[in-house]
Design a protein around this motif. Sequence first.
Motif, PDB file in Angstrom:
ATOM      1  N   ALA A   1       0.830  -1.210   0.000  1.00 32.51           N
ATOM      2  CA  ALA A   1       0.000   0.000   0.000  1.00 32.51           C
ATOM      3  C   ALA A   1       0.865   1.260   0.000  1.00 32.51           C
ATOM      4  O   ALA A   1       0.447   2.301  -0.511  1.00 32.51           O
ATOM      5  CB  ALA A   1      -0.946   0.003   1.202  1.00 32.51           C
TER       6      ALA A   1
ATOM      7  N   ARG B   1      -2.085   1.518  -5.448  1.00 29.97           N
ATOM      8  CA  ARG B   1      -2.559   1.388  -4.053  1.00 29.97           C
ATOM      9  C   ARG B   1      -2.380   2.698  -3.288  1.00 29.97           C
ATOM     10  O   ARG B   1      -3.279   3.132  -2.586  1.00 29.97           O
ATOM     11  CB  ARG B   1      -1.816   0.254  -3.356  1.00 29.97           C
ATOM     12  CG  ARG B   1      -2.103  -1.101  -3.966  1.00 29.97           C
ATOM     13  CD  ARG B   1      -1.289  -2.173  -3.263  1.00 29.97           C
ATOM     14  NE  ARG B   1      -1.304  -3.426  -3.994  1.00 29.97           N
ATOM     15  CZ  ARG B   1      -1.684  -4.577  -3.470  1.00 29.97           C
ATOM     16  NH1 ARG B   1      -2.087  -4.658  -2.219  1.00 29.97           N
ATOM     17  NH2 ARG B   1      -1.640  -5.670  -4.195  1.00 29.97           N
TER      18      ARG B   1
ATOM     19  N   TYR C   1      -8.769   1.742   3.540  1.00 23.57           N
ATOM     20  CA  TYR C   1      -8.383   1.120   2.271  1.00 23.57           C
ATOM     21  C   TYR C   1      -8.073  -0.367   2.483  1.00 23.57           C
ATOM     22  O   TYR C   1      -8.520  -1.227   1.721  1.00 23.57           O
ATOM     23  CB  TYR C   1      -7.186   1.848   1.654  1.00 23.57           C
ATOM     24  CG  TYR C   1      -6.558   1.069   0.532  1.00 23.57           C
ATOM     25  CD1 TYR C   1      -7.165   1.002  -0.708  1.00 23.57           C
ATOM     26  CD2 TYR C   1      -5.371   0.361   0.732  1.00 23.57           C
ATOM     27  CE1 TYR C   1      -6.607   0.267  -1.748  1.00 23.57           C
ATOM     28  CE2 TYR C   1      -4.809  -0.379  -0.293  1.00 23.57           C
ATOM     29  CZ  TYR C   1      -5.429  -0.424  -1.523  1.00 23.57           C
ATOM     30  OH  TYR C   1      -4.888  -1.168  -2.538  1.00 23.57           O
ATOM     31  N   LEU C   2      -7.287  -0.681   3.523  1.00 29.27           N
ATOM     32  CA  LEU C   2      -6.911  -2.071   3.777  1.00 29.27           C
ATOM     33  C   LEU C   2      -8.130  -2.931   4.087  1.00 29.27           C
ATOM     34  O   LEU C   2      -8.158  -4.111   3.723  1.00 29.27           O
ATOM     35  CB  LEU C   2      -5.897  -2.140   4.925  1.00 29.27           C
ATOM     36  CG  LEU C   2      -4.515  -1.546   4.611  1.00 29.27           C
ATOM     37  CD1 LEU C   2      -3.702  -1.401   5.875  1.00 29.27           C
ATOM     38  CD2 LEU C   2      -3.780  -2.391   3.566  1.00 29.27           C
TER      39      LEU C   2
END
Length: 167
Positions: A26, A32, A163-164
Amino acid sequence: MAENKTESELFITRVFDAPRETVFKAWTEADRLAQWWGPQGYALEVEKLELFPGGQFLGCQRSPEGHVMWGKFMYKEIIAPEKLVFIQSFSDEKGNTIRAPFSETWPLEVSNHLTFSEEDGKTTLTLSGGPYQASEDERAAYESMRPHIQQGLMGTLDQLDAYLKQT
């Protein structure tokens, strides 16, 4: 680069419910990084991301109102997926270092040291950094903004966490 702590350094530790490799990617893959990096509500457009010592990340952040700020990272050390060290600066669209648009005394360069460790599928990110090769005035400007820097970084890490959770 010296690992010595200075008064101006900032330290943040955050645990993410994701494997270390995923968290590292990320930070180090353009598609990402563009999903979460920067102030909330800003869009990141990645111009380039050269992931090797001496390589450069170059991108611009666009505010909801259309204001654009360019920035860059100069990568110093990369040990995938354990460590990432880079120098961060404001820049123009060609990657030339410039003064921050908000302060004539903001440090031209800020060091960032990130370590990633994993236990039971969760990743602990430790971020430390601060003014790099800065004058006393630049260090003082950074120190005066420390609470805002910390708050901004925590917001950015909140976006990384969100996001994760989507991936």
